[in-house]
Write an enzyme that holds these catalytic residues in place. Structure first.
Site, short mmCIF file in Angstrom:
data_model
loop_
_atom_site.label_atom_id
_atom_site.label_comp_id
_atom_site.label_asym_id
_atom_site.label_seq_id
_atom_site.Cartn_x
_atom_site.Cartn_y
_atom_site.Cartn_z
N HIS A 96 0.84 -1.23 0.02
CA HIS A 96 -0.04 0.07 0.15
C HIS A 96 0.94 1.13 0.02
O HIS A 96 1.97 1.40 0.62
CB HIS A 96 -0.98 -0.08 1.23
CG HIS A 96 -2.07 0.98 1.11
ND1 HIS A 96 -1.86 2.21 1.24
CD2 HIS A 96 -3.25 0.86 0.83
CE1 HIS A 96 -2.89 3.03 1.11
NE2 HIS A 96 -3.94 2.11 0.62
N GLU A 98 0.61 4.15 1.41
CA GLU A 98 0.92 4.51 2.75
C GLU A 98 2.18 3.89 3.14
O GLU A 98 2.83 4.46 4.26
CB GLU A 98 -0.33 4.34 3.43
CG GLU A 98 -1.46 5.27 3.19
CD GLU A 98 -2.71 5.43 3.47
OE1 GLU A 98 -3.00 4.21 4.22
OE2 GLU A 98 -3.72 5.95 3.00
N GLU A 166 -3.52 2.07 -7.53
CA GLU A 166 -4.07 3.13 -6.46
C GLU A 166 -3.41 4.38 -6.66
O GLU A 166 -1.98 4.50 -6.07
CB GLU A 166 -4.00 2.64 -5.15
CG GLU A 166 -4.76 1.38 -4.77
CD GLU A 166 -5.16 1.43 -3.29
OE1 GLU A 166 -6.40 1.57 -2.99
OE2 GLU A 166 -4.26 1.45 -2.59
N GLY A 172 -7.57 8.97 -0.46
CA GLY A 172 -8.04 9.69 0.61
C GLY A 172 -8.27 11.38 0.25
O GLY A 172 -8.32 11.96 1.25
N SER A 212 -10.33 7.06 -3.65
CA SER A 212 -11.46 8.03 -3.47
C SER A 212 -12.59 7.46 -4.15
O SER A 212 -13.67 8.29 -4.82
CB SER A 212 -11.37 9.40 -3.94
OG SER A 212 -10.32 10.09 -2.88
C1 PEP Z 1 -6.95 3.12 -0.04
O1 PEP Z 1 -6.42 3.47 1.05
O2 PEP Z 1 -6.48 1.89 -0.45
C2 PEP Z 1 -7.75 4.05 -0.38
C3 PEP Z 1 -8.29 3.36 -1.82
O3 PEP Z 1 -8.31 4.80 0.11
P1 PEP Z 1 -9.44 5.94 -0.13
O4 PEP Z 1 -10.60 5.02 -0.66
O5 PEP Z 1 -9.90 6.55 1.09
O6 PEP Z 1 -9.04 6.99 -1.31
#
Ligand code: PEP
Length: 254
Positions: A96, A98, A166, A172, A212
């Site tokens: 991920h 993050e 992503e 986010g 999102s």
């Molecule tokens: C995620 O953390 O994998 C993600 C897609 O977050 P969000 O949907 O809040 O953008």
């Protein structure tokens, strides 16, 4: 092709046991398409995994949000793939953004983690995605290809992998990629798999979009031919996650 739509909910570092129970009871009461139409996997923080696994309806599954790169042992604070298997947790999210950004996980480290998790019997949601700076400099495809290559270098059993595209700038932030932007990258990733792994793996591997996604934008995204589902952060904690699961119907009628 037979790519069952896949919807993952990444609860990140959120929740109390009361809140988690509330989300689970909302999910348990939901009317959603059957498992042959959509595969649903939710990913609570480690400490809530046994609770969620025990209370969640049997047609939904659970994922951990990370696991250690090799066999457990003297690695304080880590959770091993073996432990997840021991608790019958079938899935894990790896790579991920993050964790890549904040904890400095490199492409190679993520590739090693994916390979080790699979070797222990886990299935992996492997995340790739570019930053805003990389997108603006025109290197999106190079970045996601390099991230995917680091996984492909180590993985042989692609039936155990779902790729989550992503874009970091969409996570986010409320700034979702447009359906065309997401489709373009998904199609390029599929081409990359075809050229570098095999036509069969390219046709069968699910490539899901994250960033999102919500109840309002999910259907249009799901209508794109190379979008095989979603990884959902914020909206997976809310009742609209059910609407996102139902977006699978778009594929059925396509
Ligand atoms: C995620 O953390 O994998 C993600 C897609 O977050 P969000 O949907 O809040 O953008």
């Amino acid at each position: 092709m037979g790519r069952t739509f896949f919807v993952g909910g990444n609860w990140k570092c959120n929740g109390t046991s009361e809140e988690v129970k509330k989300i689970v009871s909302t999910l348990n009461a939901a009317q959603v398409p059957s498992q042959d139409v959509v595969e649903v996997v939710v990913s609570p923080p480690f400490v809530f995994l046994p609770l969620v696994k025990n209370e969640l309806r049997p047609d939904f599954h659970v994922a951990a949000q990370n696991c250690w790169v090799k066999k457990g042992g003297a690695f304080t604070g880590e959770v091993s793939a073996e432990m997840l298997v021991n608790l019958s947790i079938p899935w894990v999210i790896l790579g991920h953004s993050e964790r890549r950004a904040i904890l400095g996980e490199s492409n190679e480290f993520v590739g090693d983690k994916v390979a080790y998790a699979i070797s222990q019997g886990l299935k992996v949601i492997a995340c790739v995605g570019e930053t805003l700076e990389q997108r603006e400099s025109g290197s999106t495809i190079d970045v996601v290809a390099a991230q995917t290559k680091a996984i492909a270098d180590k993985v042989t059993d692609w039936s155990k992998v779902v790729i989550a595209y992503e874009p970091v700038w969409a996570i986010g932030t409320g700034k979702v990629a447009s359906p065309a932007q997401a489709q373009e990258v998904h199609a390029e990733l599929r081409k990359w798999l075809q050229a570098n792994v095999s036509a069969e793996v390219a046709a069968s591997t699910r490539i899901i979009y994250g960033g999102s996604v919500n109840g309002a934008n999910c259907k249009e995204l799901a209508g794109q031919p190379d979008i095989d589902g979603f990884l959902v952060g914020g909206a997976s904690l809310k009742p609209e996650f059910i609407d996102i699961i139902k977006a699978a119907e778009v594929k059925k009628s396509a």
